[in-house]
Design a protein around this motif. Sequence first.
Motif, PDB file in Angstrom:
ATOM      1  N   LYS A 322     -41.689  14.639  36.876  1.00 27.99           N
ATOM      2  CA  LYS A 322     -41.976  15.960  36.290  1.00 27.99           C
ATOM      3  C   LYS A 322     -42.295  17.116  36.714  1.00 27.99           C
ATOM      4  O   LYS A 322     -41.673  17.824  36.831  1.00 27.99           O
ATOM      5  CB  LYS A 322     -43.035  15.225  35.482  1.00 27.99           C
ATOM      6  CG  LYS A 322     -43.825  15.905  34.664  1.00 27.99           C
ATOM      7  CD  LYS A 322     -44.978  15.859  33.020  1.00 27.99           C
ATOM      8  CE  LYS A 322     -45.181  17.056  32.504  1.00 27.99           C
ATOM      9  NZ  LYS A 322     -46.323  16.658  31.530  1.00 27.99           N
ATOM     10  N   THR A 323     -42.731  16.899  38.029  1.00 26.44           N
ATOM     11  CA  THR A 323     -43.069  18.059  38.955  1.00 26.44           C
ATOM     12  C   THR A 323     -41.225  18.645  39.728  1.00 26.44           C
ATOM     13  O   THR A 323     -41.056  19.623  39.615  1.00 26.44           O
ATOM     14  CB  THR A 323     -43.793  17.909  40.281  1.00 26.44           C
ATOM     15  OG1 THR A 323     -45.507  17.514  40.046  1.00 26.44           O
ATOM     16  CG2 THR A 323     -44.344  18.470  41.218  1.00 26.44           C
ATOM     17  N   GLN A 324     -41.096  17.641  39.769  1.00 26.28           N
ATOM     18  CA  GLN A 324     -39.671  17.611  40.356  1.00 26.28           C
ATOM     19  C   GLN A 324     -38.581  19.130  39.326  1.00 26.28           C
ATOM     20  O   GLN A 324     -38.166  19.853  39.858  1.00 26.28           O
ATOM     21  CB  GLN A 324     -38.983  17.001  40.993  1.00 26.28           C
ATOM     22  CG  GLN A 324     -39.224  16.590  41.988  1.00 26.28           C
ATOM     23  CD  GLN A 324     -39.050  15.207  42.144  1.00 26.28           C
ATOM     24  OE1 GLN A 324     -38.770  14.378  41.717  1.00 26.28           O
ATOM     25  NE2 GLN A 324     -39.221  13.978  43.538  1.00 26.28           N
ATOM     26  N   LEU A 325     -38.577  18.326  38.548  1.00 28.20           N
ATOM     27  CA  LEU A 325     -37.755  18.531  37.070  1.00 28.20           C
ATOM     28  C   LEU A 325     -38.109  20.163  36.411  1.00 28.20           C
ATOM     29  O   LEU A 325     -37.870  21.308  36.368  1.00 28.20           O
ATOM     30  CB  LEU A 325     -37.680  17.507  36.091  1.00 28.20           C
ATOM     31  CG  LEU A 325     -36.757  18.817  34.799  1.00 28.20           C
ATOM     32  CD1 LEU A 325     -35.783  18.129  34.918  1.00 28.20           C
ATOM     33  CD2 LEU A 325     -37.225  16.959  33.519  1.00 28.20           C
ATOM     34  N   ALA A 361     -30.415  21.446  44.654  1.00 33.68           N
ATOM     35  CA  ALA A 361     -31.421  20.381  45.996  1.00 33.68           C
ATOM     36  C   ALA A 361     -33.265  19.846  44.918  1.00 33.68           C
ATOM     37  O   ALA A 361     -33.153  19.273  45.090  1.00 33.68           O
ATOM     38  CB  ALA A 361     -31.987  20.966  47.209  1.00 33.68           C
ATOM     39  N   LEU A 362     -33.257  21.042  43.815  1.00 37.79           N
ATOM     40  CA  LEU A 362     -34.228  20.570  43.505  1.00 37.79           C
ATOM     41  C   LEU A 362     -34.144  19.357  42.232  1.00 37.79           C
ATOM     42  O   LEU A 362     -34.941  18.567  42.117  1.00 37.79           O
ATOM     43  CB  LEU A 362     -35.074  21.565  42.087  1.00 37.79           C
ATOM     44  CG  LEU A 362     -35.956  22.937  43.951  1.00 37.79           C
ATOM     45  CD1 LEU A 362     -36.042  24.395  42.772  1.00 37.79           C
ATOM     46  CD2 LEU A 362     -37.427  21.938  44.499  1.00 37.79           C
ATOM     47  N   PHE A 363     -32.590  19.487  41.237  1.00 35.02           N
ATOM     48  CA  PHE A 363     -32.452  18.730  41.055  1.00 35.02           C
ATOM     49  C   PHE A 363     -32.544  17.177  41.463  1.00 35.02           C
ATOM     50  O   PHE A 363     -32.449  16.361  40.847  1.00 35.02           O
ATOM     51  CB  PHE A 363     -31.381  19.530  39.480  1.00 35.02           C
ATOM     52  CG  PHE A 363     -31.130  18.195  38.731  1.00 35.02           C
ATOM     53  CD1 PHE A 363     -31.450  18.677  38.258  1.00 35.02           C
ATOM     54  CD2 PHE A 363     -29.769  17.219  38.514  1.00 35.02           C
ATOM     55  CE1 PHE A 363     -31.220  17.758  36.238  1.00 35.02           C
ATOM     56  CE2 PHE A 363     -29.572  16.223  37.709  1.00 35.02           C
ATOM     57  CZ  PHE A 363     -30.634  16.490  36.955  1.00 35.02           C
ATOM     58  N   LEU A 364     -31.813  17.295  42.205  1.00 35.06           N
ATOM     59  CA  LEU A 364     -31.296  16.846  42.848  1.00 35.06           C
ATOM     60  C   LEU A 364     -32.414  15.613  43.595  1.00 35.06           C
ATOM     61  O   LEU A 364     -32.787  13.486  43.515  1.00 35.06           O
ATOM     62  CB  LEU A 364     -30.680  16.438  44.628  1.00 35.06           C
ATOM     63  CG  LEU A 364     -29.993  15.449  45.581  1.00 35.06           C
ATOM     64  CD1 LEU A 364     -28.945  14.325  45.069  1.00 35.06           C
ATOM     65  CD2 LEU A 364     -29.732  16.276  46.853  1.00 35.06           C
ATOM     66  N   LYS A 365     -33.684  16.060  44.031  1.00 33.61           N
ATOM     67  CA  LYS A 365     -34.834  15.053  44.414  1.00 33.61           C
ATOM     68  C   LYS A 365     -35.265  14.996  42.952  1.00 33.61           C
ATOM     69  O   LYS A 365     -35.774  13.621  43.032  1.00 33.61           O
ATOM     70  CB  LYS A 365     -36.202  16.505  44.432  1.00 33.61           C
ATOM     71  CG  LYS A 365     -36.013  16.943  45.871  1.00 33.61           C
ATOM     72  CD  LYS A 365     -36.783  18.093  46.550  1.00 33.61           C
ATOM     73  CE  LYS A 365     -36.834  18.711  47.498  1.00 33.61           C
ATOM     74  NZ  LYS A 365     -37.871  19.444  47.991  1.00 33.61           N
ATOM     75  N   TYR A 366     -35.088  15.291  42.016  1.00 32.01           N
ATOM     76  CA  TYR A 366     -35.259  14.063  40.414  1.00 32.01           C
ATOM     77  C   TYR A 366     -34.374  13.611  40.604  1.00 32.01           C
ATOM     78  O   TYR A 366     -34.881  12.323  39.660  1.00 32.01           O
ATOM     79  CB  TYR A 366     -35.645  15.417  39.259  1.00 32.01           C
ATOM     80  CG  TYR A 366     -35.039  15.109  38.257  1.00 32.01           C
ATOM     81  CD1 TYR A 366     -35.855  15.165  37.259  1.00 32.01           C
ATOM     82  CD2 TYR A 366     -33.945  15.035  37.501  1.00 32.01           C
ATOM     83  CE1 TYR A 366     -36.125  14.490  36.066  1.00 32.01           C
ATOM     84  CE2 TYR A 366     -34.083  14.362  36.001  1.00 32.01           C
ATOM     85  CZ  TYR A 366     -34.873  13.979  35.650  1.00 32.01           C
ATOM     86  OH  TYR A 366     -34.717  12.751  34.279  1.00 32.01           O
ATOM     87  N   ASP A 367     -33.303  13.531  40.247  1.00 27.46           N
ATOM     88  CA  ASP A 367     -32.201  12.118  40.761  1.00 27.46           C
ATOM     89  C   ASP A 367     -32.428  11.535  40.940  1.00 27.46           C
ATOM     90  O   ASP A 367     -32.227  10.202  41.103  1.00 27.46           O
ATOM     91  CB  ASP A 367     -30.797  13.176  41.158  1.00 27.46           C
ATOM     92  CG  ASP A 367     -30.072  12.469  40.520  1.00 27.46           C
ATOM     93  OD1 ASP A 367     -30.020  10.856  40.156  1.00 27.46           O
ATOM     94  OD2 ASP A 367     -28.722  11.990  41.772  1.00 27.46           O
ATOM     95  N   ASP A 368     -32.961  11.636  42.316  1.00 26.04           N
ATOM     96  CA  ASP A 368     -33.744  10.274  43.322  1.00 26.04           C
ATOM     97  C   ASP A 368     -34.545   9.839  43.142  1.00 26.04           C
ATOM     98  O   ASP A 368     -34.892   8.858  43.238  1.00 26.04           O
ATOM     99  CB  ASP A 368     -32.929  10.909  44.809  1.00 26.04           C
ATOM    100  CG  ASP A 368     -32.053  11.381  45.416  1.00 26.04           C
ATOM    101  OD1 ASP A 368     -31.589  11.023  45.224  1.00 26.04           O
ATOM    102  OD2 ASP A 368     -31.857  12.315  46.537  1.00 26.04           O
ATOM    103  N   SER A 369     -35.531  10.374  42.286  1.00 26.98           N
ATOM    104  CA  SER A 369     -37.349   9.913  42.126  1.00 26.98           C
ATOM    105  C   SER A 369     -36.640   8.834  40.951  1.00 26.98           C
ATOM    106  O   SER A 369     -37.103   7.829  41.216  1.00 26.98           O
ATOM    107  CB  SER A 369     -37.937  10.287  42.246  1.00 26.98           C
ATOM    108  OG  SER A 369     -37.178  11.893  41.125  1.00 26.98           O
TER     109      SER A 369
END
Length: 422
Positions: A322-325, A361-369
Amino acid sequence: MSLTTLPEQRGAVRPSFSGTPGRLRLTAIGAVLAVLVSAVLGAVALKMRSDALGRADSSASHLLLLQGVQTNLVVADADATNAFLKGGLEPQEQRLGYIKAMKAVSNDLVIAAQHSSADAKALGEANAVLNRYSGFVGSARANNRQGFSVGASYLTSANALLSDPDDKDDVSTGHRAIDLIEARVAADTQAVDDAYADAGFARWLLLLAAVVGIGGLLYAQVTLSRQSHRYLNLPIVASTVVLVVTLGGAAVLMAAAQSKANDVRSESLRPALALSASRVAAFTAKSTESLTLIKQGSATPDDIPWNTEYNKALSLVDGDSKTQLEAYKAQHDKINQLDVDGSWRSAVNLATSESDTSANALFLKYDDSTEKALRKAKDDTAKGLSSTGDLLLPVAVLLLLVGLFCAAAAWRGVSFRLNEYR
């Protein structure tokens, strides 16, 4: 056989069921039938729960497979649309991501279509739509590399083949791929719910089995006690104890299987479905971001299409995801504001940037998690549901054997009393 012999036959049989010996024989027959019916009902109840949990496992696996197809579709579309913004030769990583996602979609659709005839029909149609989608994306790429503006039209047409919420009633373009898949997702969701309901109904059938079997044996015991003035008939007491223990064990096993299935549903399946739905909505929002920029001059301050998908995605996750999104949203808001203010080129540069603080880059973190969490939830669901009913069928067979033993014991118990009248 002549009709004139029937009264004689009735007369020959009637003495066998008259007087005290006759009542004892009827009691024996009643006890045997009660025990056998009880065993059959109990076995059916165990099999019903086993079959229901098996259907829940199959439907849940198919449901997660289809949601994986949906996710890969929007992943592919997000890669295609964002890569298109850069113009010319798109980044190799995004191109490979598109190819990988579409290959997974194709393979999983083949597997999913084998689930039922309805799936074969709907998913076959979805596959045909996706072939058209791939063709439009290919045309968009070819034109974009040469700098032809018509490439944007091809990409917009490709995206509309997936799902177009503003044009669902327009049948001129046929069914959308994601809409076809969502219809099968809804069918699987209902199938899972129905399977759990059937599994719950099985406990009432087992209760009926206990009432019939134990009630029949207790009635036989009371009847014998009145006739012989002996309080206990050991064979019937033994059969009653064995039947009670077996049915009680079956009830405990059924309850444990249902409890485990319920835990899997609440702790693994539902989180998996929520994560899948969140990812579908989030990647749809990412595609919407790119498409808005591709359609130059279409950005609006309220940004309704993007916010609708974003809010849906955000409501289905918590913690780091949620934080990443939310961090991605902050960057998207900057992109949209630049576009609204007329700084289109700056908005495109920000939307395609690969810096550590960029939207991508920030969306990729959400994608990975979310991908890691989803993979674990799927594995837990598959392992949990596949093993919930492993012992139910063996116990059903055991119950049938116990029923035969108890029926024989009940008959023998009454026979002891009958021998006293010979």
